[in-house]
Design an enzyme around this catalytic site. Structure first.
Site, PDB file in Angstrom:
ATOM      1  N   ASN A   1       1.089  -0.851   0.026  1.00 50.56           N
ATOM      2  CA  ASN A   1       0.172   0.091   0.027  1.00 50.56           C
ATOM      3  C   ASN A   1       0.705   1.724  -0.005  1.00 50.56           C
ATOM      4  O   ASN A   1       2.535   1.180  -0.121  1.00 50.56           O
ATOM      5  CB  ASN A   1      -0.737   0.411   1.529  1.00 50.56           C
ATOM      6  CG  ASN A   1      -0.190   0.517   1.877  1.00 50.56           C
ATOM      7  OD1 ASN A   1       0.843   0.148   2.584  1.00 50.56           O
ATOM      8  ND2 ASN A   1      -1.156   0.054   3.893  1.00 50.56           N
TER       9      ASN A   1
ATOM     10  N   MET B   1       1.031   3.361   2.715  1.00 51.80           N
ATOM     11  CA  MET B   1       1.825   3.809   3.540  1.00 51.80           C
ATOM     12  C   MET B   1       0.942   5.020   4.579  1.00 51.80           C
ATOM     13  O   MET B   1       1.004   5.320   6.034  1.00 51.80           O
ATOM     14  CB  MET B   1       2.827   4.147   3.654  1.00 51.80           C
ATOM     15  CG  MET B   1       3.846   2.787   3.278  1.00 51.80           C
ATOM     16  SD  MET B   1       5.936   3.127   2.808  1.00 51.80           S
ATOM     17  CE  MET B   1       4.780   3.145   1.413  1.00 51.80           C
TER      18      MET B   1
ATOM     19  N   VAL C   1      -5.930 -22.074   2.414  1.00 49.56           N
ATOM     20  CA  VAL C   1      -6.814 -22.039   3.829  1.00 49.56           C
ATOM     21  C   VAL C   1      -7.854 -22.203   2.499  1.00 49.56           C
ATOM     22  O   VAL C   1      -9.123 -21.636   2.350  1.00 49.56           O
ATOM     23  CB  VAL C   1      -7.218 -21.798   4.811  1.00 49.56           C
ATOM     24  CG1 VAL C   1      -9.086 -22.126   5.478  1.00 49.56           C
ATOM     25  CG2 VAL C   1      -6.370 -21.101   5.631  1.00 49.56           C
TER      26      VAL C   1
ATOM     27  N   HIS D   1     -10.076   0.286  -1.379  1.00 51.45           N
ATOM     28  CA  HIS D   1     -10.626   0.417   0.737  1.00 51.45           C
ATOM     29  C   HIS D   1     -11.383  -0.843   0.419  1.00 51.45           C
ATOM     30  O   HIS D   1     -12.604   0.040   1.095  1.00 51.45           O
ATOM     31  CB  HIS D   1     -10.589   0.846   0.570  1.00 51.45           C
ATOM     32  CG  HIS D   1      -9.459   2.041   0.634  1.00 51.45           C
ATOM     33  ND1 HIS D   1      -9.233   3.593   0.968  1.00 51.45           N
ATOM     34  CD2 HIS D   1      -8.147   2.513   0.943  1.00 51.45           C
ATOM     35  CE1 HIS D   1      -7.694   4.304   0.845  1.00 51.45           C
ATOM     36  NE2 HIS D   1      -7.016   3.091   1.242  1.00 51.45           N
TER      37      HIS D   1
END
Length: 614
Positions: free
Chosen positions: A140, A142, A275, A548
């Site tokens: 990202n 930051m 997973v 986002h």
């Protein structure tokens, strides 16, 4: 290969995704320099029989949880991550875009809805999400923004009583280690931040501070007030960025929260492990997970809880693959429904972004060759262009409504010198612009400096969905962003653009001959430049993302309207929680990394409370 420097060792010297021979040489030199982040020992050779807590996803929230839960010495904690260690580029702030089209992220794309993004290739845009230890905090920009207090008051007012504004602010401070020596002398700033947490907060070693201050003064001239610190100002105004970087290096959540605990005997991490399912017994109790690693599937048991921290895209995907979600959708994919939770994957909200092309006759002090060699300063004293992200290190938060309790918009700017080489490639690869769109910008850039303003709508009313493309865990989820489905978003966005373009009448932009450039898009070329109809058309044609996404596993009280309780327990299933950005019940006035850390800090407290250990 391992590189040794200053008595330390560095693994993964380079991902090899640089765009030029020069940049490749820089990456090699960076590897030899050796950054402070250490590789975490992979526990895959252990016998993964059972753990007290299994955390799925080593992104922002997962890293925090692994640290905080393993503080309890008698709890055994396993963190499972689908990716591996981050490459050296992730530590260099200026390379944060270099990993957006690499194996270190999931490389997701939105679906083509036939309505938006017709100026983008295939009618879709990239939604990169980190696939490595540290997750998206390693790719990202930051920016550290806590959001506005009203954001969290809305959480509480919706019935999520564990999330008072005071609790939220305390958990931000709990995570923070504020280190900006200049600004820290201001008592308001010093008292606002925490100073003893694991996450270093600072400002960039910027080479553009003079120009940044000129831009902030221009914002101030049009009524977007200059402030010392955006978080102290409750996310209103214009300021130098607060960031998760210091001394020219990124501070990812893996560096802040995992490296310090790598030798804890009750903490283990399993890397490059996917997973595929949460295991749930006949009593609707989660008791473990199925994990695929190196082509082998194993079962790992959880004695106390399974916690999903895989993010707003992958967490709902895992829930649905496990039989938790909208019954009709699950059955259409051949998945047996265990708990019919209609809101799993629904309510997707993203901070949509719109690029505005402003050009100028601003003189450039350096040539492009000078800039490249300036990069070498980075390895001398961690300064130069590589010590900061690619945008000018200023941002502005504002509302068009004078009585607004929270900002409607966030703006920052990417500056490109006249006749900047590689500009078209950046637009085609990062924004996925078609040639028609990219060429119109590049043509104007041949004789003018480009100021690419990136304007984000912070609280859109439009929402989309995350759904399954199949019952195969390796198939990417379907991302329907559904931007501008609500006409109010489009009207507000245009007003925000027009407010921002008042900058062209400021002293700074007049002094450099600033002007609005036309970006050619499929449906808008005949419309009057700068008119409301022009902007509406442009927004629909080339809307993008600030990465986002939230709310796909919304917290709330009712199963019909949410996925988890305010203690983040999945409705209808025992021993299963969600802790990441997907639980947010409304969006945040700013970048989501800091709130994701805060959510995990608060979640760790709630979990310890539930077992009388906090």
């Amino acid at each position: 290969m391992t590189w040794t420097s200053y008595g330390a060792t560095c693994s993964a010297p380079s991902a090899g995704y640089s765009a030029s021979t020069f940049a490749s040489a820089v990456q090699l030199l960076a590897a030899a320099q050796c950054f402070s982040e250490e590789s975490l020992p992979d526990s895959s050779d252990q016998n993964f029989a059972a753990y007290d807590f299994i955390i799925v996803g080593a992104g922002a929230s997962g890293c925090v949880l692994a640290n905080r839960l393993s503080e309890i010495e008698h709890w055994n904690v396993l963190l499972i991550e689908a990716g591996g260690d981050p490459p050296v580029e992730s530590s260099i702030p200026g390379y944060h875009f270099s990993l957006h089209n690499s194996d270190f992220n999931w490389r997701y794309k939105t679906v083509n809805d036939g309505r938006t993004n017709q100026g983008n290739q295939d009618g879709c845009i990239y939604w990169p999400r980190g696939k490595m230890v540290g997750g998206s905090t390693n790719i990202n920009a930051m920016m550290y923004v806590q959001g506005n207090s009203e954001d969290y008051q809305r959480w509480f007012d919706a019935g999520n009583t564990e999330w008072t504004v005071e609790d939220v602010r305390r958990c931000f401070r709990k995570s923070e280690n504020y280190q900006d020596q200049l600004l820290d002398q201001d008592p308001d700033i010093r008292n606002h931040y925490g100073h003893d947490g694991p996450l270093v907060i600072n400002t960039f070693n910027s080479t553009e501070r003079v120009r940044g201050n000129k831009l902030i003064s221009a914002y101030d001239e049009i009524g977007i007030k200059k402030v010392k610190d955006i978080n102290v100002a409750n996310a209103f105004g214009a300021a130098i960025m607060t960031v998760t970087a210091s001394n020219g290096e990124r501070n990812s959540m893996s560096k802040a929260y995992l490296v310090p605990i790598k030798d804890r005997k009750n903490f283990s991490i399993m890397k490059n492990a996917l997973v595929t399912k949460v295991l749930i017994n006949d009593l609707n109790q989660a008791y473990g997970v199925l994990v695929e690693q190196n082509g082998v599937t194993v079962t790992i048991h959880a004695n106390i809880e399974v916690i999903l921290s895989a993010g707003a895209l992958n967490t709902p995907q895992i829930l649905m693959l496990s039989g938790i979600g909208p019954k009709e959708h699950l059955e259409s994919k051949g998945i047996q429904t265990i708990v019919d939770l209609p809101m799993v994957g629904q309510n997707l909200i993203d901070h949509l972004l719109f690029p505005i092309t402003v050009f100028s006759d601003e003189l450039t002090e350096n040539s492009e060759a000078d800039d490249e060699f300036d990069n070498l300063k980075y390895f001398h004293n961690r300064s130069g262009p590589l010590a900061q992200n690619v945008v000018l290190d200023t941002f502005a938060f504002y509302a068009t409504n004078e009585d607004a309790k929270y900002p409607e918009f966030e703006a920052y700017v990417l500056r490109k010198r006249k006749n900047s080489s590689g500009l078209k490639k950046e637009f085609v690869t990062l924004f996925r612009f078609t040639d028609h769109v990219a060429d119109s910008i590049v043509e104007l850039n041949q004789n003018h400096t480009l100021h690419l303003f990136l304007l984000s709508l912070l609280h859109p009313l439009s929402s989309g969905t995350i759904t399954l493309s199949s019952n195969n865990p390796k198939d990417p989820p379907l991302i329907n962003a559904n931007y501008f489905a609500d006409d109010n978003d489009l009207e507000l966005m245009v007003s925000g653009i027009q407010k921002l373009l008042e900058l062209l009448d400021t002293e700074y932009f007049k002094s450099i001959g600033g002007f609005l450039g036309r970006t050619r898009t499929p449906n808008c070329d005949e419309l009057e430049l700068g008119s409301r109809e022009y902007w509406k058309c442009q927004c629909l044609d080339i809307v993008s993302t600030v990465f986002h996404p939230v709310k796909t596993c919304k917290m709330g009280q009712l199963e019909s309207d949410s996925v988890v309780s305010s203690r983040l327990k999945v409705h209808g299933v025992e021993n299963l929680r969600v802790v990441d950005g997907s639980v947010m019940p409304n969006h945040i006035s700013g970048n989501t990394m800091a709130p994701c850390v805060m959510v995990a800090e608060r979640a760790a407290e709630l979990i310890k409370e539930d077992y009388n250990l906090y």
